[in-house]
Motif scaffolding. Structure first.
Motif, PDB file in Angstrom:
ATOM      1  N   TRP A 121      -1.683   2.172 -17.805  1.00  0.00           N
ATOM      2  CA  TRP A 121      -1.628   1.783 -16.399  1.00  0.00           C
ATOM      3  C   TRP A 121      -0.286   1.131 -16.123  1.00  0.00           C
ATOM      4  O   TRP A 121       0.349   0.548 -17.000  1.00  0.00           O
ATOM      5  N   ALA A 122       0.140   1.265 -14.879  1.00  0.00           N
ATOM      6  CA  ALA A 122       1.388   0.636 -14.449  1.00  0.00           C
ATOM      7  C   ALA A 122       1.074  -0.765 -13.963  1.00  0.00           C
ATOM      8  O   ALA A 122       0.198  -0.957 -13.120  1.00  0.00           O
ATOM      9  N   ILE A 123       1.770  -1.764 -14.508  1.00  0.00           N
ATOM     10  CA  ILE A 123       1.536  -3.157 -14.136  1.00  0.00           C
ATOM     11  C   ILE A 123       2.578  -3.580 -13.110  1.00  0.00           C
ATOM     12  O   ILE A 123       3.781  -3.396 -13.305  1.00  0.00           O
ATOM     13  N   HIS A 124       2.105  -4.145 -11.992  1.00  0.00           N
ATOM     14  CA  HIS A 124       2.983  -4.594 -10.916  1.00  0.00           C
ATOM     15  C   HIS A 124       2.783  -6.090 -10.718  1.00  0.00           C
ATOM     16  O   HIS A 124       1.668  -6.541 -10.451  1.00  0.00           O
ATOM     17  N   ASP A 125       3.864  -6.850 -10.854  1.00  0.00           N
ATOM     18  CA  ASP A 125       3.810  -8.287 -10.595  1.00  0.00           C
ATOM     19  C   ASP A 125       4.055  -8.498  -9.104  1.00  0.00           C
ATOM     20  O   ASP A 125       5.171  -8.380  -8.613  1.00  0.00           O
ATOM     21  N   PRO A 133      -7.708   1.867 -14.772  1.00  0.00           N
ATOM     22  CA  PRO A 133      -6.999   1.955 -13.483  1.00  0.00           C
ATOM     23  C   PRO A 133      -5.622   2.574 -13.656  1.00  0.00           C
ATOM     24  O   PRO A 133      -4.993   2.437 -14.715  1.00  0.00           O
ATOM     25  N   ARG A 134      -5.161   3.247 -12.618  1.00  0.00           N
ATOM     26  CA  ARG A 134      -3.799   3.798 -12.660  1.00  0.00           C
ATOM     27  C   ARG A 134      -2.780   2.688 -12.460  1.00  0.00           C
ATOM     28  O   ARG A 134      -1.680   2.724 -13.035  1.00  0.00           O
ATOM     29  N   HIS A 135      -3.136   1.703 -11.627  1.00  0.00           N
ATOM     30  CA  HIS A 135      -2.236   0.588 -11.335  1.00  0.00           C
ATOM     31  C   HIS A 135      -2.978  -0.720 -11.553  1.00  0.00           C
ATOM     32  O   HIS A 135      -4.188  -0.827 -11.321  1.00  0.00           O
ATOM     33  N   ALA A 172       0.834  -1.207   0.000  1.00  0.00           N
ATOM     34  CA  ALA A 172       0.000   0.000   0.000  1.00  0.00           C
ATOM     35  C   ALA A 172       0.868   1.257   0.000  1.00  0.00           C
ATOM     36  O   ALA A 172       0.595   2.215  -0.747  1.00  0.00           O
ATOM     37  N   HIS A 173       1.914   1.299   0.821  1.00  0.00           N
ATOM     38  CA  HIS A 173       2.821   2.459   0.832  1.00  0.00           C
ATOM     39  C   HIS A 173       3.516   2.609  -0.521  1.00  0.00           C
ATOM     40  O   HIS A 173       3.703   3.741  -1.018  1.00  0.00           O
ATOM     41  N   HIS A 174       3.896   1.484  -1.114  1.00  0.00           N
ATOM     42  CA  HIS A 174       4.538   1.526  -2.430  1.00  0.00           C
ATOM     43  C   HIS A 174       3.599   2.130  -3.473  1.00  0.00           C
ATOM     44  O   HIS A 174       4.001   3.021  -4.250  1.00  0.00           O
ATOM     45  N   LEU A 186       3.367   5.992  -5.602  1.00  0.00           N
ATOM     46  CA  LEU A 186       3.259   6.102  -7.060  1.00  0.00           C
ATOM     47  C   LEU A 186       1.958   6.777  -7.492  1.00  0.00           C
ATOM     48  O   LEU A 186       1.583   6.722  -8.665  1.00  0.00           O
ATOM     49  N   GLY A 187       1.262   7.380  -6.515  1.00  0.00           N
ATOM     50  CA  GLY A 187       0.072   8.158  -6.864  1.00  0.00           C
ATOM     51  C   GLY A 187      -1.252   7.505  -6.582  1.00  0.00           C
ATOM     52  O   GLY A 187      -2.310   8.104  -6.837  1.00  0.00           O
ATOM     53  N   ALA A 188      -1.258   6.266  -6.079  1.00  0.00           N
ATOM     54  CA  ALA A 188      -2.535   5.624  -5.765  1.00  0.00           C
ATOM     55  C   ALA A 188      -3.163   6.280  -4.543  1.00  0.00           C
ATOM     56  O   ALA A 188      -2.466   6.686  -3.610  1.00  0.00           O
ATOM     57  N   GLY A 189      -4.489   6.383  -4.542  1.00  0.00           N
ATOM     58  CA  GLY A 189      -5.196   6.980  -3.416  1.00  0.00           C
ATOM     59  C   GLY A 189      -6.605   7.342  -3.812  1.00  0.00           C
ATOM     60  O   GLY A 189      -7.086   6.966  -4.897  1.00  0.00           O
TER      61      GLY A 189
END
Length: 687
Positions: A297-301, A279-281, A220-222, A226-229
């Protein structure tokens, strides 16, 4: 009403109001009609108004030797007043029809002081005898009170009955929600018992409350960095497992709206959902990554590796108000899925209500098996972890196997599990008495034979029947008493934060015992609407005429009625929407997808049989012939866009779609064609 109930289908004698028949006589005499004509007009209006539209219901009203059958050909215009109807009947001499077999008989005593009502039809569309009696007296009194008012608009419920329906059956209480995110109750539990097991998968991997909270906090902090919220959206597409739970909790900790995407959906449908929500992420794992489209969108594995290992493990603190909790996609009539936007407060209110009804305790075990894109997953994922229970994660691909689910319940001593009605019989065959404590059932009508089978197989357990669309979540519930089940299994009473009102086509209250459309209202719990679809939102979320100014209610499309004991019965769908294996399906959306195939010119999708199966009938396009329609290719086309539960089980090519006299598709004729094909052995089944 002073009624003496002699049996379930007959009620009376019921005393008429003092002076009511005298007033009827005065109006009838002035119009040149007789008293019985006036009574038959009232019965005729009821025959047209009380059952739901399209239901054939023959009503006979009798008084001594006089008898009238309703509705009568050329009967009264419902938009006219009672006085005009009496005048017309006197001129035309058509006020009395010929008797015959009746679903309802209304008998007025010779002296005119009492009423008897008997119903003989077994159809759930026909109101109870009590409802007919109540509505007859109220309508007759309204006609006398205001003889020039349109008879269509006169109320069928008096003040006492209206009060009972609005408040007695709906003891509404606005919930007080002290939390801002779905994660906060879990964070409290993690502080109370950090070393208790929170998650366990079928391979034996366990995660404690402290570990789950810290992993979700790092992610969540990560994401926040990166702008999530609040105001942003986070898509989640992972296989069911520990990392999926971590991702969901991390998303809600940021205050963003999370958009769960079932990893088993067709890739084109996944692309539609992501293009719609932007989605942003996007959180995923190696298994699902190849199925996701590229986009803005930014993809996070997040599968198998710790994202943001240097980030704090402390609970995030939100600066602004969090946005809606989630967007869940359901079947839509336009050929595209529609996203239901729901808020945190409503989901929490539902969970707290369920906890009061079916309490989890520390040390209990719950089973997580539902798709994250279905509203049931909200309480499967969050509810147990608010109370110190362990969440057992069903292995991906085994969630549809009732035998496997029963095995998990036995092996891990699961306390509560959700089982769809279509899976219940096989689940019971492999269950052990005493486990689980609660079995929740919903999503489609429960077969009346299930409660007795449940009581025999699991004598120490409780069966709970529930009702609630995605647009509200679980709304009603009922611990089923197998000895009290009649023609249908009731779905219980509304939760504290909801009102369920059964209304007629004009949004008028109907008497208890009368079928009508269920409308759901409430300040907390009702969805905001459909993402990016204001037209559909305004069509289904309408102004509540019985609530405070500005309040809304959701038009469910479900045919329901209240029983005399105050519990709600679900009688089916008013529109074409159906439930297949507990999941909502719009045949219109399937038809839109099939019609996009170049060889298909027209199509119809029907739900048939028990359990329901989807049958597709396709007619050729343009210069194509039936020979050009390849069922396998059409099914492959459908599989690329539709989730599993929406894919037709069989496809039948036809020269054209047969029509009824009114020009609508003749469903009965199509089913006959399908039955003939079955006999011939020419089957075109889904692979």
């Amino acid at each position: 009403m002073n009624g003496l109930l002699s049996n379930a289908d007959c009620i009376g004698p019921i005393a008429l109001q003092d002076g009511l028949l005298d007033a009827v006589h005065t109006l009838a005499e002035a119009a040149g009609a007789d008293d019985f004509t006036a009574l038959s007009i009232c019965a005729d209006v009821l025959a047209r108004r009380l059952p739901r539209a399209g239901t054939k219901c023959r009503v006979v009203v009798t008084r001594g030797r006089l008898e009238a059958a309703c509705p009568m050909p050329g009967g009264p215009d419902l938009n006219s007043g009672f006085r005009d109807a009496l005048r017309y009947a006197a001129r035309s001499r058509s006020g009395v029809g010929v008797g015959g077999a009746a679903a309802v008989t209304i008998l007025v005593s010779r002296a005119g002081g009492h009423l008897f009502v008997e119903t003989t039809a077994e159809s759930p569309d026909v109101p109870s005898a009590q409802a007919w009696a109540s509505a007859f007296l109220e309508l007759l009194a309204g006609m006398v009170r205001d003889p020039d008012a349109p008879m269509r608009s006169l109320p069928l419920t008096g003040p006492a009955e209206s009060e009972r329906v609005r408040h007695g059956l709906n003891p509404y209480r606005k919930p007080e929600i002290p939390f801002r995110t779905m994660a906060e109750p879990f964070e409290e539990q993690a502080r109370r018992a950090p070393d208790a097991v929170a998650l366990q998968d079928e391979d034996g991997v366990t995660v404690t409350y402290r570990e789950l909270n810290e992993r979700a906090n790092r992610l969540a902090h990560h994401l926040s960095g990166l702008g999530a919220g609040p105001g942003t959206r986070i898509g989640i597409c992972l296989r069911r497992g520990v990392e999926q739970i971590v991702a969901i909790y991390a998303a809600v900790k940021t205050g963003a709206t999370y958009v769960p995407v079932d990893a088993d959906l067709p890739e084109r449908r996944i692309a539609l959902i992501l293009a719609d929500t932007m989605p942003r992420h996007l959180l995923t794992d190696a298994h699902c990554r190849s199925r996701l489209p590229d986009g803005d969108w930014a993809i996070h594995d997040v599968g198998g590796e710790r994202v943001g290992p240097q980030c704090p493990v402390t609970d995030p603190v939100l600066d602004g108000e969090p946005e809606p909790l989630h967007i869940l996609y359901t079947s839509g009539t336009t050929g595209r899925p529609k996203g239901v936007v729901s808020r945190t407060a409503g989901a929490l209110a539902n969970i707290f209500w369920m906890q009061r009804r079916y309490p989890f305790q520390a040390g209990d075990t719950a089973l997580y098996r539902t798709s994250p894109g279905i509203d049931i997953s909200i309480w499967e994922i969050f509810w147990p972890l608010y109370r110190g229970a362990r969440l057992l994660i069903c292995r991906p691909g085994r969630e549809r196997d009732p035998r496997h689910l029963a095995g998990l319940v036995r092996e891990h001593r699961v306390s509560l599990v959700f089982v769809a009605p279509t899976m219940m019989r096989a689940f019971l065959e492999h269950s052990l008495p005493g486990l689980p404590r609660w079995v929740l059932c919903g999503g489609e009508a429960m077969n009346p034979r299930i409660p007795a089978a449940f009581a025999a197989a699991l004598p120490g357990s409780s069966l709970v029947n529930a009702f609630g669309p995605t647009e509200a979540g679980p709304v009603t519930d009922d611990v089923v008493d197998p000895d009290a089940v009649g023609g249908s299994v009731p779905v219980g009473r509304p939760a504290d934060n909801f009102r369920v009102t059964v209304l007629d086509a004009g949004l008028g209250l109907v008497p208890v015992g009368t079928p009508g459309e269920a409308y759901i209202s409430g300040e907390v719990g009702l969805a905001d609407g459909y993402w990016g679809q204001p037209g559909q939102t305004s069509e289904r979320f309408v102004a509540d005429p019985y609530g405070a100014p500005g309040s809304r209610m959701y038009r469910t499309g479900d045919l329901c009625r209240y029983r005399e004991d105050g519990s709600l019965e679900h009688l089916g769908r008013i529109d074409r929407q159906v439930k297949v294996r507990g999941l909502r399906v719009e045949p219109g959306e399937i038809e839109s997808v099939l019609a996009a195939h170049p060889a298909v010119g027209d199509c119809a999708v029907l739900a048939h049989g028990q359990p329901l199966r989807l049958l597709a009938f396709v007619a050729p396009a343009g210069r194509c012939s039936v020979a050009d329609l390849d069922p396998a290719a059409i099914l492959e086309h459908a599989a690329g866009l539709l989730p599993r539960q929406m894919r037709p089980e069989e496809v039948l090519p036809v020269e054209y779609l047969p029509a009824t006299v009114s020009g609508k598709v003749d469903h009965d004729e199509l089913i006959k064609l399908w039955l003939l094909e079955m006999k011939s052995g020419h089957r075109h089944r889904i692979p």
